[in-house]
Write an enzyme that holds these catalytic residues in place. Structure first.
Site, PDB file in Angstrom:
ATOM      1  N   GLY A   1       0.763  -0.969   0.061  1.00 59.29           N
ATOM      2  CA  GLY A   1       0.045   0.085   0.220  1.00 59.29           C
ATOM      3  C   GLY A   1       0.886   1.400  -0.032  1.00 59.29           C
ATOM      4  O   GLY A   1       1.551   1.405  -1.143  1.00 59.29           O
ATOM      5  N   PHE A   2       0.924   1.932   1.268  1.00 58.54           N
ATOM      6  CA  PHE A   2       1.495   3.250   1.325  1.00 58.54           C
ATOM      7  C   PHE A   2       1.187   4.441   0.499  1.00 58.54           C
ATOM      8  O   PHE A   2       2.128   4.598  -0.663  1.00 58.54           O
ATOM      9  CB  PHE A   2       3.239   2.840   1.351  1.00 58.54           C
ATOM     10  CG  PHE A   2       3.737   2.126   2.305  1.00 58.54           C
ATOM     11  CD1 PHE A   2       3.672   2.510   3.529  1.00 58.54           C
ATOM     12  CD2 PHE A   2       3.931   0.702   2.047  1.00 58.54           C
ATOM     13  CE1 PHE A   2       4.122   1.630   4.798  1.00 58.54           C
ATOM     14  CE2 PHE A   2       4.090  -0.303   3.105  1.00 58.54           C
ATOM     15  CZ  PHE A   2       4.465   0.321   4.595  1.00 58.54           C
ATOM     16  N   HIS A   3      -0.058   4.423   0.141  1.00 57.12           N
ATOM     17  CA  HIS A   3      -0.623   5.389  -1.003  1.00 57.12           C
ATOM     18  C   HIS A   3      -1.920   5.802  -0.326  1.00 57.12           C
ATOM     19  O   HIS A   3      -2.650   5.106   0.558  1.00 57.12           O
ATOM     20  CB  HIS A   3      -0.567   5.015  -2.391  1.00 57.12           C
ATOM     21  CG  HIS A   3      -1.503   3.781  -2.491  1.00 57.12           C
ATOM     22  ND1 HIS A   3      -1.020   2.408  -2.757  1.00 57.12           N
ATOM     23  CD2 HIS A   3      -2.658   3.633  -2.791  1.00 57.12           C
ATOM     24  CE1 HIS A   3      -2.089   1.867  -2.864  1.00 57.12           C
ATOM     25  NE2 HIS A   3      -3.246   2.560  -2.929  1.00 57.12           N
ATOM     26  N   ALA A   4      -2.397   6.939  -0.981  1.00 55.37           N
ATOM     27  CA  ALA A   4      -3.819   7.327  -1.030  1.00 55.37           C
ATOM     28  C   ALA A   4      -4.402   7.583  -2.487  1.00 55.37           C
ATOM     29  O   ALA A   4      -3.546   7.623  -3.194  1.00 55.37           O
ATOM     30  CB  ALA A   4      -3.940   8.651  -0.030  1.00 55.37           C
TER      31      ALA A   4
ATOM     32  N   ARG B   1      -3.374   4.218   3.265  1.00 55.66           N
ATOM     33  CA  ARG B   1      -3.360   3.106   3.603  1.00 55.66           C
ATOM     34  C   ARG B   1      -2.220   2.032   3.429  1.00 55.66           C
ATOM     35  O   ARG B   1      -1.273   2.614   2.575  1.00 55.66           O
ATOM     36  CB  ARG B   1      -4.687   2.243   3.081  1.00 55.66           C
ATOM     37  CG  ARG B   1      -4.226   1.853   1.634  1.00 55.66           C
ATOM     38  CD  ARG B   1      -4.206   2.498   0.436  1.00 55.66           C
ATOM     39  NE  ARG B   1      -5.336   3.633   0.408  1.00 55.66           N
ATOM     40  CZ  ARG B   1      -6.476   3.489  -0.054  1.00 55.66           C
ATOM     41  NH1 ARG B   1      -6.820   2.085  -0.569  1.00 55.66           N
ATOM     42  NH2 ARG B   1      -7.278   4.095  -0.024  1.00 55.66           N
TER      43      ARG B   1
END
Ligand code: TYD
Length: 139
Positions: free
Chosen positions: A51-54, A99
């Site tokens: 993830g590690f993004h929006a 997230r």
């Protein structure tokens, strides 16, 4: 967007009988958007978070179809950690939420329903850019 509205869990009602359980997901019924894309994530090593993004506009529904995983959500003000460990449990994630998914069990299969096709331009992959974006959008 008020902070308590950036995610929501849903308990789906299985149609069960002696042959087992069945859950039906219907757009604009128990899924709160039109479904344009479905993907699923599996074979994730337990020690590897993803993830590690929006997303700027994308809305999603996560369901862990098999096994379990954790989902960490952050709207720039508030952080929560949700364990998905049942195909009966859905997690709706609104747009503008950072997230991370972690702790996948070896049999973990995370299905994602999304209201738009894949579009890299909708991603924010840098956390400080995400914080700037949330401030600009005045949560
Ligand atoms: P990414 O969204 O970064 O995965 P995660 O958030 O789970 O870590 O996607 C991984 C790769 O897959 C990336 O190269 C983009 C590609 N991808 C698609 O081509 N279509 C899709 O629908 C998704 C979700 C990803």
């Amino acid at each position: 967007m008020r902070s308590e509205h950036f995610y929501r869990t849903i308990e789906f009602n299985p149609i069960g009988d002696s042959r087992g359980d069945l859950i039906s997901l219907e757009a604009l019924n128990n899924v709160p958007f039109e479904i344009r894309r479905v993907y699923y994530i599996f074979n994730v090593p337990r020690s590897i978070p993803r993830g590690f993004h929006a997303h700027k506009t994308l809305r999603q529904l996560f369901v862990c179809m098999s096994g379990s995983c954790k989902v960490h959500l952050d709207n720039g003000l508030e952080k929560v950690e949700i364990t998905l460990d049942s195909p009966r449990k859905g997690l709706v994630i609104e747009s503008g939420v950072w997230r991370q998914m972690s702790d996948f069990s070896s049999d973990g299969v995370l299905m994602v329903l999304a209201d738009q096709m894949y579009d890299e331009a909708d991603y924010i992959r840098n956390y400080s850019e995400f914080l700037d974006y949330t401030r600009l959008n005045k949560r």
